[in-house]
Motif scaffolding. Structure first.
Motif, PDB file in Angstrom:
ATOM      1  N   ILE A 279      37.143  42.010  27.135  1.00 43.37           N
ATOM      2  CA  ILE A 279      37.421  42.798  28.338  1.00 43.37           C
ATOM      3  C   ILE A 279      38.341  43.965  28.002  1.00 43.37           C
ATOM      4  O   ILE A 279      39.180  43.881  27.102  1.00 43.37           O
ATOM      5  N   ARG A 280      38.176  45.060  28.727  1.00 39.43           N
ATOM      6  CA  ARG A 280      38.993  46.248  28.496  1.00 39.43           C
ATOM      7  C   ARG A 280      40.381  46.111  29.116  1.00 39.43           C
ATOM      8  O   ARG A 280      41.346  46.690  28.611  1.00 39.43           O
ATOM      9  N   ASP A 281      40.487  45.371  30.191  1.00 33.11           N
ATOM     10  CA  ASP A 281      41.769  45.220  30.859  1.00 33.11           C
ATOM     11  C   ASP A 281      42.698  44.339  30.032  1.00 33.11           C
ATOM     12  O   ASP A 281      42.262  43.385  29.383  1.00 33.11           O
ATOM     13  N   ASP A 282      43.999  44.647  30.062  1.00 35.49           N
ATOM     14  CA  ASP A 282      44.958  43.833  29.320  1.00 35.49           C
ATOM     15  C   ASP A 282      45.196  42.483  29.979  1.00 35.49           C
ATOM     16  O   ASP A 282      45.651  41.546  29.334  1.00 35.49           O
ATOM     17  N   ASN A 283      44.906  42.393  31.276  1.00 38.98           N
ATOM     18  CA  ASN A 283      45.112  41.142  32.011  1.00 38.98           C
ATOM     19  C   ASN A 283      43.811  40.773  32.724  1.00 38.98           C
ATOM     20  O   ASN A 283      43.395  41.468  33.650  1.00 38.98           O
ATOM     21  N   PRO A 284      43.151  39.689  32.298  1.00 38.44           N
ATOM     22  CA  PRO A 284      41.873  39.326  32.933  1.00 38.44           C
ATOM     23  C   PRO A 284      42.010  39.022  34.417  1.00 38.44           C
ATOM     24  O   PRO A 284      41.061  39.211  35.180  1.00 38.44           O
ATOM     25  N   ARG A 285      43.179  38.560  34.848  1.00 39.92           N
ATOM     26  CA  ARG A 285      43.375  38.313  36.271  1.00 39.92           C
ATOM     27  C   ARG A 285      43.279  39.618  37.055  1.00 39.92           C
ATOM     28  O   ARG A 285      42.663  39.676  38.120  1.00 39.92           O
ATOM     29  N   ASN A 286      43.892  40.681  36.521  1.00 39.39           N
ATOM     30  CA  ASN A 286      43.830  41.973  37.196  1.00 39.39           C
ATOM     31  C   ASN A 286      42.396  42.479  37.288  1.00 39.39           C
ATOM     32  O   ASN A 286      41.998  43.099  38.286  1.00 39.39           O
ATOM     33  N   ILE A 291      37.776  43.365  41.667  1.00 37.03           N
ATOM     34  CA  ILE A 291      36.495  43.144  42.339  1.00 37.03           C
ATOM     35  C   ILE A 291      36.678  42.320  43.616  1.00 37.03           C
ATOM     36  O   ILE A 291      35.697  41.861  44.204  1.00 37.03           O
ATOM     37  N   GLY A 292      37.943  42.133  44.041  1.00 38.33           N
ATOM     38  CA  GLY A 292      38.192  41.551  45.349  1.00 38.33           C
ATOM     39  C   GLY A 292      38.792  40.170  45.391  1.00 38.33           C
ATOM     40  O   GLY A 292      39.145  39.680  46.473  1.00 38.33           O
ATOM     41  N   LEU A 293      38.938  39.489  44.247  1.00 37.53           N
ATOM     42  CA  LEU A 293      39.461  38.126  44.266  1.00 37.53           C
ATOM     43  C   LEU A 293      40.961  38.117  44.522  1.00 37.53           C
ATOM     44  O   LEU A 293      41.697  38.989  44.045  1.00 37.53           O
ATOM     45  N   ASP A 294      41.401  37.139  45.293  1.00 37.63           N
ATOM     46  CA  ASP A 294      42.821  36.892  45.521  1.00 37.63           C
ATOM     47  C   ASP A 294      43.504  36.608  44.182  1.00 37.63           C
ATOM     48  O   ASP A 294      42.903  36.054  43.256  1.00 37.63           O
ATOM     49  N   LYS A 295      44.797  36.978  44.083  1.00 34.23           N
ATOM     50  CA  LYS A 295      45.503  36.853  42.807  1.00 34.23           C
ATOM     51  C   LYS A 295      45.538  35.421  42.297  1.00 34.23           C
ATOM     52  O   LYS A 295      45.389  35.170  41.084  1.00 34.23           O
ATOM     53  N   ASP A 296      45.726  34.450  43.184  1.00 32.42           N
ATOM     54  CA  ASP A 296      45.796  33.048  42.755  1.00 32.42           C
ATOM     55  C   ASP A 296      44.414  32.495  42.413  1.00 32.42           C
ATOM     56  O   ASP A 296      44.278  31.662  41.502  1.00 32.42           O
ATOM     57  N   ILE A 297      43.385  32.948  43.128  1.00 32.31           N
ATOM     58  CA  ILE A 297      42.020  32.531  42.803  1.00 32.31           C
ATOM     59  C   ILE A 297      41.634  33.093  41.443  1.00 32.31           C
ATOM     60  O   ILE A 297      41.059  32.398  40.597  1.00 32.31           O
ATOM     61  N   ALA A 298      41.964  34.369  41.213  1.00 32.28           N
ATOM     62  CA  ALA A 298      41.675  34.986  39.929  1.00 32.28           C
ATOM     63  C   ALA A 298      42.406  34.263  38.798  1.00 32.28           C
ATOM     64  O   ALA A 298      41.837  33.999  37.734  1.00 32.28           O
ATOM     65  N   ALA A 299      43.670  33.930  39.037  1.00 31.76           N
ATOM     66  CA  ALA A 299      44.448  33.223  38.019  1.00 31.76           C
ATOM     67  C   ALA A 299      43.859  31.846  37.732  1.00 31.76           C
ATOM     68  O   ALA A 299      43.831  31.391  36.578  1.00 31.76           O
ATOM     69  N   THR A 300      43.381  31.172  38.767  1.00 32.30           N
ATOM     70  CA  THR A 300      42.769  29.852  38.581  1.00 32.30           C
ATOM     71  C   THR A 300      41.491  29.950  37.753  1.00 32.30           C
ATOM     72  O   THR A 300      41.238  29.117  36.873  1.00 32.30           O
ATOM     73  N   LEU A 301      40.687  30.971  38.019  1.00 37.41           N
ATOM     74  CA  LEU A 301      39.463  31.165  37.236  1.00 37.41           C
ATOM     75  C   LEU A 301      39.794  31.439  35.767  1.00 37.41           C
ATOM     76  O   LEU A 301      39.164  30.885  34.855  1.00 37.41           O
ATOM     77  N   VAL A 302      40.774  32.316  35.535  1.00 40.12           N
ATOM     78  CA  VAL A 302      41.146  32.644  34.159  1.00 40.12           C
ATOM     79  C   VAL A 302      41.695  31.409  33.449  1.00 40.12           C
ATOM     80  O   VAL A 302      41.364  31.151  32.280  1.00 40.12           O
TER      81      VAL A 302
END
Length: 609
Positions: A279-286, A291-302
């Motif tokens: 990924i190009r982003d330094d933080n996969p959660r960001n 693309i619209g995911l809540d910060k905690d949902i994104a963190a859980t996926l990562v």
């Protein structure tokens, strides 16, 4: 003496082995041909002959040309099929022609029977089938029994074939019962004849012209292919050509940080491959939050990606592709550089070796071959058809409409189907009496629908969708799933809403604790009145659970409403009440989640060991 559980386990393994060897020969049918054209002599009208196979009745060019079609639908995906069915059934009862070119769209084909396995299915049909197959088939168990990789892959592909074929045959049955003519060929507007004239080019390059009073363009989307990537459909794939994968890879490199990339990363990991996500982003959660995911949902996926052993190369991009041409078993070598170019930081990985490479970096409207300019249809810079609030394009005859991915974002089957339904109502409601007028939503026992469309924008036109955060739910079909509807706390802050959150861990309900402890459900609510304005979920069945949450938001339910409800025991829906209780007792809820979090982490470490 063997125990009962041992006997059952041995029987199950035996059945799997028998199923593998009985199904090996079927898997060769499941591929997209290298050539886009196959020898046929006439355009083909599909007709379901039996529950096991689809045959073809010949429809001559003259019969196509001589018919006065009320509606021609371009595209045989869920948007085109559902719209065609609505138009053909009461109260409209229109004469409908459905035109599709599955071989040109990265669709799934059973070449032995000439059967389009993707008709009526969404763009991600293959990934969904592969995901469910990976859940039901234990690759490690099959390999442990001594089965070769090709045998394991044949079992996987055969299962996908059966899932896709079941959906395709049901779709063809519905088309037949509705009296819809279905033709395989490439449709394009004629250079002369206005916006009512189409040319259909068949597989043998013969051309037939047709006339239709109304035309709905629902030709879907294609993967975006960045320049410099040597796509070959053998080892270097996009998210459509991956359908043609003919073997079980041991290692996979995936470029992308969106929904499709995450889905395929988990799919291949569950199938036993080593997966690297670039990924190009330094933080996969960001990247997921963009693309619209809540910060905690994104963190859980990562966290789940990392926990499952997927390696994430952050702030990176591929500088050079080294794809062996003379040795298909030699690994691809990807040379990496920092985002934007230049050397990566000291100690960072500079090359990745893999069996296959997948680019999952977005999609674009599939309109390039339609000759839209001949009909006066305007498109945007991405090729998306420009429409008004009634989904009508700028055609010379005012009779061309569009729905689905051809309009651009959000590239969802659900919103596309809603657009298709709305377009048909707009086209033909003047032709029916007021007593027979249909409701805003369309449903019947054969076809799933999207419910009451009037609640989510005028007609699901792109501008309404973009401006309305309550227009539709979002689902990520990874493992675990993620889904959301409504506002996040960040969006509430930007809108001036004083909002708070109530959070429930999956492990806080009995079903989650025993079967699926990793995940969470979050309620976002207005602190002034307790009204729920958003629901965010990551965990098993999230894409199902979100619809109850959507109803809570649309019905303007409050935290107190949830607390007064009774939920069945040992269900994931208990988390809604637990999250509501957390909203009332924030401090106590945080302590409980912290304790459970430590317990789950210890369990996860134990499972790895």
């Amino acid at each position: 003496m063997m125990s009962t559980s041992t006997i059952h386990r041995s029987s199950s393994i035996l059945m799997i082995v028998l199923h593998v060897f009985c199904c090996l020969n079927l898997s060769n049918c499941f591929n997209l041909p290298a050539k886009l054209h196959s020898p046929t002599t006439k355009l083909r009208l599909h007709h379901l002959a039996s529950s096991r196979a689809t045959t073809y009745l010949q429809l001559t060019s003259d019969e196509l040309t001589d018919t006065d079609w009320d509606l021609a639908v371009i595209g045989g995906g869920p948007v085109g099929v559902s719209a065609a069915l609505l138009a053909a059934r009461a109260p409209y009862n229109k004469k409908v022609l459905l035109i599709d070119a599955p071989r040109n769209s990265g669709a799934l084909m059973d070449e032995a029977k000439g059967e389009d396995l993707s008709i009526g299915g969404p763009t991600g049909l293959f990934s969904k089938a592969l995901r469910d197959t990976g859940k039901r088939i234990s690759v490690s168990s099959l390999k442990g029994m001594g089965l070769r990789d090709d045998s394991v892959w044949n079992e996987i592909v055969t299962s996908c074939l059966e899932l896709a074929a079941s959906n395709a045959r049901d779709t063809v049955r519905q088309l037949e019962y509705a009296g819809i003519s279905y033709v395989q060929g490439n449709a394009a507007f004629a250079d002369s004849g206005g916006s009512s004239s189409l040319f259909i080019t068949s597989d043998d390059n013969s051309i037939t012209s047709i006339q239709a009073s109304k035309i709905l363009v629902a030709s879907g989307s294609t993967p975006f292919r960045p320049g410099g990537i040597p796509f070959d459909g053998k080892r270097v794939f996009d998210s459509d050509s991956i359908n043609t994968l003919s073997y079980l890879p041991k290692s996979v490199a995936i470029v992308g940080s969106g929904i499709i990339a995450v889905e395929f990363a988990k799919i291949f990991k569950n199938l036993g491959a080593d997966v690297t996500l670039i990924i190009r982003d330094d933080n996969p959660r960001n990247a997921l939050m963009k693309i619209g995911l809540d910060k905690d949902i994104a963190a859980t996926l990562v966290a789940d990606l990392v926990r499952s052993g997927i390696k994430i190369e952050r702030g990176a991009q591929v500088k050079k592709f080294n794809v062996p041409r003379d040795n298909p078993k030699a690994p691809i070598v990807l040379d990496l550089e920092a985002k934007g170019g230049g050397a990566r930081p000291s100690g960072a990985t500079t090359s990745v070796r893999c069996d296959i490479y997948l680019a999952a970096v977005g999609r674009k409207p599939n309109t390039a071959s339609l000759n839209l300019q001949a009909a006066g249809v305007r498109t945007d810079s991405y090729g998306g058809i420009e429409v008004d609030s009634e989904l009508k394009a700028t055609s010379s005859g005012g009779n061309v409409y569009a729905a689905g991915d051809v309009l651009g974002r959000p590239f969802l089957a659900s919103t596309g189907m809603a657009q298709g339904f709305a377009a048909i109502r707009i086209m033909f409601n003047d032709d029916v009496s007021s007593s027979a007028e249909t409701s805003k939503g369309y449903s019947n026992s054969d076809m799933c629908s999207v419910g009451d469309l009037s609640m989510t924008g005028d007609n699901f036109d792109p501008k309404s969708l973009a401006s309305n955060p309550f227009a539709f739910p979002i689902g990520v079909w990874s493992s675990p799933e993620a889904a959301y509807y409504g506002l996040s706390t960040q969006q509430c802050k930007e809108m001036g809403i004083d909002a708070a959150e109530g959070v429930a861990l999956y492990a806080e309900c009995l079903r989650g604790l025993v079967f699926s402890p990793n995940g969470l459900l979050k309620l976002v609510y207005d602190k002034s009145n307790g009204q729920i304005v958003g629901v965010h979920i990551c965990g098993d069945d999230a894409c199902e659970l979100i619809h109850y949450g959507m109803e809570l938001v649309k019905a303007e339910r409050t935290i107190d409403d949830i607390l007064s409800n009774l939920y069945s025991a040992v269900t994931f829906h208990e988390m809604y009440r637990i999250a509501a209780m957390a909203a009332v007792d924030q401090a106590g809820a945080r302590k409980r989640r912290a304790a459970l979090g430590r317990e789950i982490a210890a369990r996860n470490r134990g499972n790895k060991e």
